[in-house]
Write an enzyme that holds these catalytic residues in place. Structure first.
Site, PDB file in Angstrom:
ATOM      1  N   ASP A  78       0.840  -1.198   0.000  1.00  0.00           N
ATOM      2  CA  ASP A  78       0.000   0.000   0.000  1.00  0.00           C
ATOM      3  C   ASP A  78       0.877   1.252   0.000  1.00  0.00           C
ATOM      4  O   ASP A  78       2.036   1.202   0.422  1.00  0.00           O
ATOM      5  CB  ASP A  78      -0.886   0.031   1.258  1.00  0.00           C
ATOM      6  CG  ASP A  78      -1.857  -1.132   1.299  1.00  0.00           C
ATOM      7  OD1 ASP A  78      -2.161  -1.690   0.223  1.00  0.00           O
ATOM      8  OD2 ASP A  78      -2.299  -1.478   2.402  1.00  0.00           O
TER       9      ASP A  78
HETATM   10  N1  URA Z   1      -1.257  -5.913   3.964  1.00  0.00           N
HETATM   11  C1  URA Z   1      -1.734  -4.661   3.943  1.00  0.00           C
HETATM   12  O1  URA Z   1      -2.784  -4.384   4.507  1.00  0.00           O
HETATM   13  N2  URA Z   1      -1.051  -3.722   3.260  1.00  0.00           N
HETATM   14  C2  URA Z   1       0.115  -3.967   2.635  1.00  0.00           C
HETATM   15  O2  URA Z   1       0.715  -3.061   2.051  1.00  0.00           O
HETATM   16  C3  URA Z   1       0.608  -5.277   2.682  1.00  0.00           C
HETATM   17  C4  URA Z   1      -0.091  -6.231   3.349  1.00  0.00           C
END
Ligand code: URA
Length: 243
Positions: free
Chosen positions: A106
């Site tokens: 993310d």
């Molecule tokens: N899980 C999440 O919620 N975000 C990420 O970036 C990776 C795994």
């Protein structure tokens, strides 16, 4: 090994456009195994032959494997209209490899991200069949308890699927808790959604490991380096070729 046109090899290695590299050959600036190349269309085996361009040996590589310590604020994509991407952080001399991120973190997640132009390895590492585990460090708003550890170990029911068993370890417990979690899939927002299922909010998330590949903690946020031979071999063994 593949025989390829010299001009194609040079253009793919970032020595210029097809037209520009043809001009380099015509200008008598390219040698192959010590002999002057006169035909841009001559066939070469770039892994085996010594190609010199304007006095500089061509460091031929078909594939490149890069570990990045992804910072917050950049998108795990090759292009984006709004934000800087992880590919924008790489030096221009690597642009010709056309790398892409293996899976996504993310925008607000930091840590280990692998970038490559090796579609085969990427596909294997992301294949649900391979169950390549991913380990994260997270700071959670709220108290994480043994009950959460037990629930994670059973698999957490989300709206669209139930996760595989996940290993949760509490590093510190309080109004905010610090944890390490290892998951077997890589679904969209998975770690955040697993905690949200218990009313808990992830306020900081960092990926530490993907299969055998550990984040090199000496990399500053936004920094990157090529994988070592050992790291690459271990990843290849883990990803396997037995699809
Ligand atoms: N899980 C999440 O919620 N975000 C990420 O970036 C990776 C795994």
């Amino acid at each position: 090994m593949k025989r390829e046109r010299l001009d194609k090899v040079l253009a793919n290695m970032g020595k210029g456009t097809r037209k520009e590299v043809k001009a380099l050959v015509k200008a008598r600036l390219v040698t192959v195994d010590g002999k002057l190349a006169t035909d841009p269309g001559m066939h070469v085996i770039p892994e085996q032959q010594e190609i010199i361009v304007d006095g500089e040996p061509l460091d031929f590589k078909r594939f490149i494997y890069i570990m990045m310590n992804k910072p917050q604020g950049v998108i795990s994509a090759t292009e984006d209209n709004m934000h800087e991407t992880v590919v924008d952080l790489l030096p221009e001399e690597w642009f010709h490899y056309k790398v892409f991120p293996v899976g996504r973190l993310d925008i607000d997640t930091e840590g280990l991200l692998l970038l490559t132009n090796d579609g085969h390895l990427s596909h294997s590492l992301l294949s649900p069949k391979k169950k390549v585990d991913k380990e994260y460090f997270a700071r959670i708003e709220g108290r994480v308890t043994q009950e959460h550890i037990d629930q994670f170990a059973k698999g957490v029911e989300l709206e669209d699927f139930t996760t595989l068993p996940a290993r949760l370890e509490i590093l510190s417990q309080g109004e905010t808790s610090e944890i390490r979690v290892t998951i077997m899939e890589g679904k969209f927002h998975q770690v955040k959604r697993m905690f949200a299922a218990f009313g808990l909010k992830v306020v900081y998330l960092q990926r530490l490991r993907m299969g055998s590949l550990h984040l090199d903690e000496s990399l500053e946020l936004g920094d990157y380096r090529e994988l070592t031979e050992q790291e690459l071999d271990a990843l290849r063994n883990r990803a396997g070729d037995d699809e």
